[in-house]
Design a protein around this motif. Structure first.
Motif: not given
Length: 99
Positions: A94-99
């Protein structure tokens, strides 16, 4: 006619893969470029300093970029070797870009 309809339904369900919910992305890290080290490239450095070498992605289409902050989950691939002299070889679940 039934065969065509059944094939269409199966195709639609097979094509609708979605990424896991954000809650299953348990870890945080930053993408680093270690291409200056023989056999290395883009890696993920976790907050505790652990280096991960992603060699597989469960959900294709995500592109790693140096400096990118990410939330992710992984599975270590102990049976995989790497020419990079640092880090653990992993499959990104699972991978998501964060700020």
């Amino acid at each position: 006619m039934k065969t065509v309809s059944l094939c269409a339904v199966l195709f639609i369900f097979a094509a609708c893969k979605t990424s896991p919910p954000a809650s299953s992305c348990r870890y945080a890290g930053v993408v680093k470029d270690l291409s200056g080290i023989d056999g290395c490239g883009l890696v993920i450095e976790m907050k505790d300093g652990t280096i991960l070498l992603p060699v597989e992605f469960a959900v294709p289409g995500f592109t790693l970029k140096a400096g990118q902050a990410v939330k992710f989950d992984f599975m270590e691939l102990k049976d995989r070797a790497s020419t990079c002299m640092s880090g653990r070889t992993v499959r990104i679940e699972c991978i998501l870009e964060t700020k």
